[in-house]
Design an enzyme around this catalytic site. Structure first.
Site, PDB file in Angstrom:
ATOM      1  N   GLU A 166       0.833  -1.212   0.000  1.00  0.00           N
ATOM      2  CA  GLU A 166       0.000   0.000   0.000  1.00  0.00           C
ATOM      3  C   GLU A 166       0.860   1.252   0.000  1.00  0.00           C
ATOM      4  OE1 GLU A 166      -2.433  -0.632   3.476  1.00  0.00           O
ATOM      5  OE2 GLU A 166      -1.155   0.629   4.721  1.00  0.00           O
ATOM      6  N   ARG A 212      -3.411  -7.889  13.090  1.00  0.00           N
ATOM      7  CA  ARG A 212      -3.245  -6.847  14.109  1.00  0.00           C
ATOM      8  C   ARG A 212      -2.477  -7.352  15.324  1.00  0.00           C
ATOM      9  NH1 ARG A 212      -8.402  -6.680  12.050  1.00  0.00           N
ATOM     10  NH2 ARG A 212      -8.915  -4.763  10.916  1.00  0.00           N
TER      11      ARG A 212
END
Length: 392
Positions: free
Chosen positions: A134, A269
């Site tokens: 990204e 996460r």
């Protein structure tokens, strides 16, 4: 040229004003608006809007992928649009996270499917089979963490927080982080209790220590509170950017930005969130390299366009700026392009037929590959995402 209607995500860390003001009343939220999604991802697909109809962007592409994506792009990406384009507006920190590479994404997605976990379940880390490089480009001042600090930097900052350490020559930032995430909760809480006093006292002396103090107020028992002294802290100005590779640990702390990534919603996460945390999976996916972080700036490729040269085959991000004296003229041969106007207004005009479409701040639209060339006129700033061509 087609106007897009896009999905908005109301995650709790979102801003109460940025996306709402950007969209100028096109979205209505009483709570936070965290992300605006432009693309075909099933968790938030865009629609093409005409005067009397709305149709899925994915369905339109699938009817004729060569004409819509471009011949080269359709061959390389037979599953459809390979990127997801977002606006993010973070009023609170996002989680510490990594994104998987292709192999890990494929294995994780099938493993969670085999376990019978629904695609929309909060228990999932893998919502598709794609890796997720990204690129984030700041729209406002933007604060982020990315990659492990060099050992000497992290060691000195931890000592400033009264953490007991050995000699710097034997210290490893990544190893300290792994050990921190592996500690039992009692030991973590005791460590953070000792650190919190030093962080409060010295918050004004160093930006990283200031963030340790802020995170400690929000997540007092989370080992991720120490991330600002273990990871590189970056403050971006508008139009500065970060590229995040699969496996690279990061956290976005505050600010608004444009973000473009491979068409994926896979997130592993490790802390600073109420969502599912999988520290074992995160540590297996982690790139443990320790080095300073570089900031990207765009490169001019014409009088109106600046490009970000990210190492991604799925996407390329550009900024287009036009004014009354300078119009943008596209290349005749190109792949699909998705635009978002963040400032001003103007119109896009097809060269051959002369058809035009007006746009203003908050508008987004798609330009299929079969439109040979076009111009952008007016006064404004637009972000463009396309699929980079591979030269034979």
């Amino acid at each position: 040229m087609r106007i897009l209607k896009n999905s908005v995500k109301d995650y709790t860390w979102g801003s109460s004003s940025f996306i709402q003001e950007l969209m100028g009343g096109r979205v209505s939220f009483r709570g936070p608006a965290a992300e605006l999604w432009l693309g075909t991802h099933p968790m938030g697909p865009s629609k093409i809007v005409s005067e009397d109809n709305e149709e899925s962007l994915e369905e339109v592409i699938n009817r004729n992928p060569v004409e819509f994506l471009g011949k080269d792009a359709a061959r390389r990406f037979p599953s459809g649009l390979p990127f997801l384009f977002k606006v993010i507006a973070a009023a609170k920190p996002l989680s510490i996270q990594v994104h998987p590479d292709r192999l890990r994404a494929r294995e994780g997605f099938h493993r969670e499917n085999a376990a019978g976990i629904p695609l929309g379940s909060p228990l999932r880390s893998y919502r598709d089979e794609s890796h997720k490089p990204e690129l984030l480009c700041a729209l406002s001042e933007f604060h982020a963490l990315k990659g492990f600090r060099p050992a000497g930097e992290a060691w000195a900052l931890l000592r400033d927080l009264d953490v007991e350490l050995g000699e710097v020559e034997s210290f490893s930032t990544a190893k300290f982080f792994r050990n921190l995430l592996s500690m039992d909760q009692g030991a973590v809480s005791a460590l953070l209790h000792r650190v919190s006093g030093a962080a409060k006292e010295r918050a004004g002396t160093d930006a990283a220590i200031g963030w340790v103090f802020k995170l400690g107020l929000q997540y007092p028992d989370d080992p991720g509170c120490l991330a600002p002294v273990l990871l590189n802290l970056i403050s971006l100005r508008p139009q500065e950017a970060l590229y995040v590779s699969p496996g690279e640990i990061h956290a976005y702390l505050e600010g608004a930005a444009v973000e473009v990534m491979a068409n994926s919603d896979n997130v592993i996460r490790g802390g600073l969130t109420a969502k599912r945390i999988d520290r074992t999976e995160l540590m297996e996916a982690l790139n443990v390299e320790e080095k300073p972080c570089s900031v990207m700036v765009p490169v001019a490729v014409g009088s109106c366009e600046m490009q970000y040269r990210a190492q991604a085959e799925e996407f390329m991000l550009s900024i287009i700026e036009v004014d009354g004296a300078h119009a943008y003229r596209s290349a005749e041969k190109r792949n699909i392009e998705v635009y978002l106007c963040t400032c001003g207004s103007g119109k896009i005009t097809e060269a051959q037929q002369g058809c035009s479409l007006p746009f203003e701040r908050g508008d987004s639209f798609v330009v299929p590959a079969f439109i040979a060339s076009y111009s952008l006129t007016g006064t404004g700033k637009l972000f463009k995402v396309t699929i980079p061509s591979i030269q034979p």
